[in-house]
Design a protein around this motif. Structure first.
Motif, PDB file in Angstrom:
ATOM      1  N   GLU A 157       0.894  -1.256  -0.055  1.00 44.78           N
ATOM      2  CA  GLU A 157      -0.188   0.084  -0.100  1.00 44.78           C
ATOM      3  C   GLU A 157       0.922   1.386   0.237  1.00 44.78           C
ATOM      4  O   GLU A 157       1.811   1.320   0.838  1.00 44.78           O
ATOM      5  CB  GLU A 157      -0.803  -0.122   1.301  1.00 44.78           C
ATOM      6  N   LYS A 158       0.692   2.178  -1.031  1.00 46.03           N
ATOM      7  CA  LYS A 158       1.525   3.412  -1.162  1.00 46.03           C
ATOM      8  C   LYS A 158       1.325   4.528   0.097  1.00 46.03           C
ATOM      9  O   LYS A 158       2.135   5.029   0.478  1.00 46.03           O
ATOM     10  CB  LYS A 158       1.065   3.997  -2.336  1.00 46.03           C
ATOM     11  N   GLU A 159       0.188   4.208   0.739  1.00 45.23           N
ATOM     12  CA  GLU A 159      -0.036   5.293   1.907  1.00 45.23           C
ATOM     13  C   GLU A 159       0.325   4.888   3.072  1.00 45.23           C
ATOM     14  O   GLU A 159       0.685   3.559   3.355  1.00 45.23           O
ATOM     15  CB  GLU A 159      -1.552   5.587   1.920  1.00 45.23           C
ATOM     16  N   GLY A 160       0.520   5.675   4.301  1.00 45.70           N
ATOM     17  CA  GLY A 160       0.815   5.436   5.518  1.00 45.70           C
ATOM     18  C   GLY A 160      -0.195   4.388   6.477  1.00 45.70           C
ATOM     19  O   GLY A 160      -0.056   4.093   7.433  1.00 45.70           O
ATOM     20  N   GLN A 183      -7.397   5.033   2.405  1.00 47.87           N
ATOM     21  CA  GLN A 183      -7.177   6.331   2.450  1.00 47.87           C
ATOM     22  C   GLN A 183      -7.748   6.906   1.298  1.00 47.87           C
ATOM     23  O   GLN A 183      -8.001   8.178   1.331  1.00 47.87           O
ATOM     24  CB  GLN A 183      -5.601   6.737   2.420  1.00 47.87           C
ATOM     25  N   HIS A 184      -8.557   6.309   0.323  1.00 50.84           N
ATOM     26  CA  HIS A 184      -8.914   6.714  -0.977  1.00 50.84           C
ATOM     27  C   HIS A 184     -10.246   6.733  -1.099  1.00 50.84           C
ATOM     28  O   HIS A 184     -11.114   6.855  -0.218  1.00 50.84           O
ATOM     29  CB  HIS A 184      -7.891   6.580  -2.168  1.00 50.84           C
ATOM     30  N   LEU A 221       3.108  -0.880   4.278  1.00 50.96           N
ATOM     31  CA  LEU A 221       2.532   0.478   4.145  1.00 50.96           C
ATOM     32  C   LEU A 221       3.662   1.381   3.599  1.00 50.96           C
ATOM     33  O   LEU A 221       5.017   0.907   3.477  1.00 50.96           O
ATOM     34  CB  LEU A 221       2.032   1.185   5.489  1.00 50.96           C
ATOM     35  N   ASN A 222       3.428   2.441   3.065  1.00 53.36           N
ATOM     36  CA  ASN A 222       4.539   3.446   2.377  1.00 53.36           C
ATOM     37  C   ASN A 222       4.924   2.761   1.513  1.00 53.36           C
ATOM     38  O   ASN A 222       6.355   2.653   1.369  1.00 53.36           O
ATOM     39  CB  ASN A 222       5.354   4.191   3.460  1.00 53.36           C
ATOM     40  N   PRO A 263       4.697   2.387  -2.668  1.00 50.62           N
ATOM     41  CA  PRO A 263       4.151   2.566  -3.740  1.00 50.62           C
ATOM     42  C   PRO A 263       4.741   1.458  -4.889  1.00 50.62           C
ATOM     43  O   PRO A 263       5.900   1.594  -5.071  1.00 50.62           O
ATOM     44  CB  PRO A 263       4.356   4.039  -3.978  1.00 50.62           C
ATOM     45  N   SER A 281      -5.577  -1.196  -7.537  1.00 46.29           N
ATOM     46  CA  SER A 281      -5.055   0.273  -7.222  1.00 46.29           C
ATOM     47  C   SER A 281      -6.009   1.317  -7.585  1.00 46.29           C
ATOM     48  O   SER A 281      -5.299   2.537  -7.648  1.00 46.29           O
ATOM     49  CB  SER A 281      -3.665   0.326  -7.635  1.00 46.29           C
ATOM     50  N   GLN A 300      -5.261   4.681  -9.450  1.00 44.12           N
ATOM     51  CA  GLN A 300      -4.117   4.547  -9.924  1.00 44.12           C
ATOM     52  C   GLN A 300      -4.045   3.107 -11.010  1.00 44.12           C
ATOM     53  O   GLN A 300      -2.942   3.033 -11.491  1.00 44.12           O
ATOM     54  CB  GLN A 300      -2.959   4.396  -9.179  1.00 44.12           C
ATOM     55  N   GLU A 317      -6.273  12.495  -6.544  1.00 46.12           N
ATOM     56  CA  GLU A 317      -6.166  12.273  -5.249  1.00 46.12           C
ATOM     57  C   GLU A 317      -6.204  13.766  -4.421  1.00 46.12           C
ATOM     58  O   GLU A 317      -6.107  13.957  -3.314  1.00 46.12           O
ATOM     59  CB  GLU A 317      -4.992  11.646  -4.690  1.00 46.12           C
TER      60      GLU A 317
END
Ligand code: FAD
Length: 402
Positions: free
Chosen positions: A35-38, A42-43, A170-171, A173, A205, A208, A282
């Motif tokens: 997951e690209k977010e922390g 989140q989306h 997490l974090n 991408p 995703s 994206q 986003e």
């Protein structure tokens, strides 16, 4: 035993549901979510209307219709078993004039064909019993349409994944998925290639999804074109003017539904969402422009074809973007007692809407497998309702297809 290794890209409700399903069906499998977010969800999964759609509108036999009906059962059961609030507040689709009646009848027929329980047409007196402040000459009542917090469902699934031995990075991408022989490698934006070789990868995703698919060697189209949806929360003192969900009859001249009343699981009553092109995939506060995202849709011939075919719709939506009072007035056509209600803006949602090169919006879910990589290319509403069924479908049907 051959312990399979799976990579799932995207910690929204669909990616998490897929990871969970893999662990349920193959206990002991190695499952990693990137997951690209922390944090997860989140989306779209935490910026939506929170409706558990019953399956009223969808083309019988299509993926949306099938997976939505199955999804409702699975989400309802998941919430019940895990003490997640779930409210069957019910929904009415309201015809304001004679012209809308044939379209209301057509929705009724589809709902019956899709096996939606308890759905029926009601006259204006009965509509008043269900929604005392709502006007309309006829309505379709779906008593089991419900509301939930999909963000909460997603976070619960994330905890379950870890409890079942899966991991969530997490974090992280992902730039692309690379197939070499029978294994899949995960390359991150930083250039790092995850040390593990995976047997399969499933990309979920969201906003994206077209980029990740194309960078991983899948087709360039359909492209994601982001449409934001603005919501307003109505003054607390007036929220009881609406009991559940009040929707318009969809108008085929417009690609999106138009603003409506949606009760939230926290008890707030909202109006929305409208639908207008977003200057960033986003860009939730609407203040920042993302040049790459804007350039992407401006350079896409499909966008211009869509825009030229939908001038009337653009104008309708633009009015609700430009003026709060027009927004409220649109909704108050159904509940006149709310014509002057005070509202406060709530956070927007941004739809990951797939569009073809000819400008057509892709209606059904699109889930495509190429080799050992599967991409969700289109999962608009009711994508959250359907998430646990989308996961079953991917894990049991798509992955086992040779
Ligand atoms: C305004 C609005 C209202 C809606 N209302 C409803 C409703 O009432 N009921 C309903 O059923 N559905 C509704 N939907 C649709 C629903 O929200 C979506 O179908 C669903 O949330 C999609 O989930 P997802 O996991 O596919 O995508 P997302 O929730 O967007 O998750 C995708 C995840 O992938 C991550 N990601 C993206 N790229 C990468 C990368 N390269 N590497 C790593 N991670 C990456 C993102 O950070 C994100 O966490 C609505 C949607 C919107 C926008």
């Amino acid at each position: 035993m051959n312990r399979k290794r799976y990579a799932v890209v995207g910690g929204g409700i669909n990616g998490l549901a897929v990871a969970r399903q893999l662990l349920l069906d193959e206990p002991g499998a190695s499952v990693t979510v990137f997951e690209k977010e922390g944090a997860v969800a989140q989306h779209q999964s935490s910026h939506n209307s929170g409706v558990v759609h019953a399956g009223l509108y969808y083309e019988p036999g299509g993926l949306k219709a099938r997976l939505c009906r199955r999804g409702v059962e699975l989400v309802r059961r998941y919430c019940l078993e895990n003490a997640i609030p779930y409210d069957e507040c019910g929904k009415v689709v309201v015809a304001l004039d004679e012209q809308e009646l044939p379209r209301l009848d057509a929705i009724h027929k589809k709902a019956v064909a899709n096996g939606v329980p308890g759905v029926r047409l009601v006259g204006k007196e009965e509509l008043r019993e269900i929604e005392p402040n709502c006007i309309g000459i006829r309505a379709l009542h779906s008593p089991h349409t419900a509301i939930v917090s999909y963000g909460e469902v997603a976070r619960h699934i994330a905890r379950e994944i870890e409890a079942r031995g899966g991991s969530i990075r997490l974090n992280a991408p992902v730039r692309r998925l690379i197939e070499r022989g029978s294994s899949v490698h995960v390359e991150l934006d930083s250039g790092e290639v995850d040390a593990r070789e995976f047997d399969y990868a499933i990309a979920c995703s969201g906003l994206q999804s077209d980029r990740l698919a194309q960078q991983s060697g899948d087709a360039a189209t359909p492209r994601i074109v982001p449409f934001f949806g603005q919501y307003y929360v109505i003054d607390e003192a007036f929220k009881n003017h609406v009991k559940g969900l009040i929707y318009p009859v969809p108008d085929p001249r417009f690609p999106f539904l138009g603003v409506h009343f949606t009760k939230r699981i926290d008890g707030q009553m909202t109006i929305g969402p409208n639908a207008f092109i977003s200057l960033g995939r986003e860009n939730y506060d609407g203040k920042r422009l993302n040049l790459r995202d804007v350039a992407d849709f401006l350079a896409y011939p499909g966008f211009w074809k869509f825009a030229s075919k939908n001038l009337r719709a653009t104008l309708r939506e633009l009015k609700t973007v430009a003026s709060e009072s027009v927004f409220v007035r649109e909704a108050a056509r159904y509940v006149p007692s709310l014509a002057d209600v005070a509202v406060t803006p709530a956070v927007r949602g941004i739809r990951a809407q797939a569009m073809q090169r000819d400008g057509a919006l892709v209606d059904d879910f699109v889930i495509r497998r190429q080799g050992n990589v599967t991409h969700i290319r289109n999962a608009p509403s009711p994508g959250a309702t359907s998430s646990l069924a989308i996961a079953e479908y991917i894990v049991r049907d798509v992955l086992h297809r040779q």
